[in-house]
Design a protein around this motif. Structure first.
Motif, mmCIF file in Angstrom:
data_model
loop_
_atom_site.group_PDB
_atom_site.id
_atom_site.type_symbol
_atom_site.label_atom_id
_atom_site.label_comp_id
_atom_site.label_asym_id
_atom_site.label_seq_id
_atom_site.Cartn_x
_atom_site.Cartn_y
_atom_site.Cartn_z
ATOM 1 N N SER A 1 -6.460 2.748 -8.562
ATOM 2 C CA SER A 1 -7.339 2.207 -7.528
ATOM 3 C C SER A 1 -6.766 0.921 -6.951
ATOM 4 N N GLY B 1 -8.629 -2.381 -5.143
ATOM 5 C CA GLY B 1 -9.929 -2.955 -4.849
ATOM 6 C C GLY B 1 -9.800 -4.321 -4.226
ATOM 7 N N PHE C 1 -7.726 6.703 -6.081
ATOM 8 C CA PHE C 1 -6.782 7.756 -5.746
ATOM 9 C C PHE C 1 -6.906 8.879 -6.765
ATOM 10 N N GLU D 1 0.797 -1.217 0.000
ATOM 11 C CA GLU D 1 0.000 0.000 0.000
ATOM 12 C C GLU D 1 0.838 1.279 0.000
ATOM 13 N N VAL E 1 -14.892 -3.588 -1.917
ATOM 14 C CA VAL E 1 -14.554 -2.212 -1.548
ATOM 15 C C VAL E 1 -13.410 -1.772 -2.447
ATOM 16 N N GLU E 2 -13.397 -0.496 -2.820
ATOM 17 C CA GLU E 2 -12.383 0.018 -3.739
ATOM 18 C C GLU E 2 -11.999 1.432 -3.323
ATOM 19 N N VAL E 3 -10.725 1.711 -3.309
ATOM 20 C CA VAL E 3 -10.226 3.055 -3.046
ATOM 21 C C VAL E 3 -9.711 3.616 -4.359
ATOM 22 N N ARG F 1 -8.429 14.450 -4.245
ATOM 23 C CA ARG F 1 -8.693 13.647 -3.042
ATOM 24 C C ARG F 1 -8.924 12.188 -3.453
ATOM 25 N N HIS F 2 -9.029 11.346 -2.457
ATOM 26 C CA HIS F 2 -9.271 9.926 -2.691
ATOM 27 C C HIS F 2 -10.709 9.602 -2.308
ATOM 28 N N THR F 3 -11.284 8.580 -2.932
ATOM 29 C CA THR F 3 -12.671 8.213 -2.713
ATOM 30 C C THR F 3 -12.766 6.715 -2.450
ATOM 31 N N VAL F 4 -13.572 6.336 -1.468
ATOM 32 C CA VAL F 4 -13.796 4.930 -1.154
ATOM 33 C C VAL F 4 -15.177 4.544 -1.668
ATOM 34 N N SER G 1 -19.040 5.938 9.297
ATOM 35 C CA SER G 1 -19.055 6.887 8.191
ATOM 36 C C SER G 1 -20.454 6.960 7.589
#
Length: 108
Positions: free
Chosen positions: A32, A34, A60, A19, A56-58, A73-76, A98
């Motif tokens: 991303s 995932g 960037f 990571e 789930v996926e992040v 920004r990053h999104t989940v 959240s």
């Protein structure tokens, strides 16, 4: 490496092993990470897990699951069901302390 992005790599690696390096390499580019899985069935919301669609996926430096809206920004994203399942997504987000932000998006 940024000039090669977006880049898609499908490879399982043990959590906690790549990571930090991944984020450094991405820099300001879009990428991303995932993790597919299957959310547990939830009779309370009449929702059932689907291994093909859950996960789930992040993302960037991006705001949408299709990588069309670069952002600073990053999104989940919580993937639920083929067509989305807002009550399930809200419950999963609440479990993590959240909330769901924005509209549902069709992802993987």
């Amino acid at each position: 490496m940024e000039r090669e992005l977006p880049l898609s790599v499908l490879r399982y690696v043990p959590p906690g092993t790549v990571e930090d390096r991944f984020v450094r390499v991405v820099g300001q580019g879009t990428a991303s990470i995932g993790l597919r899985g299957r959310w547990p069935d939830d009779a309370e919301t009449d929702s059932y897990g689907y291994a093909k669609y859950d996960g789930v996926e992040v993302l960037f430096n991006c705001d949408d699951v299709n990588w069309l809206q670069p952002a600073d920004r990053h999104t989940v994203f919580v993937h639920v069901d083929k067509w989305g399942d807002l009550p399930r997504a809200e419950k999963l987000a609440a479990h993590l302390g959240s909330t769901v932000l924005g509209e549902a998006q069709l992802g993987w």
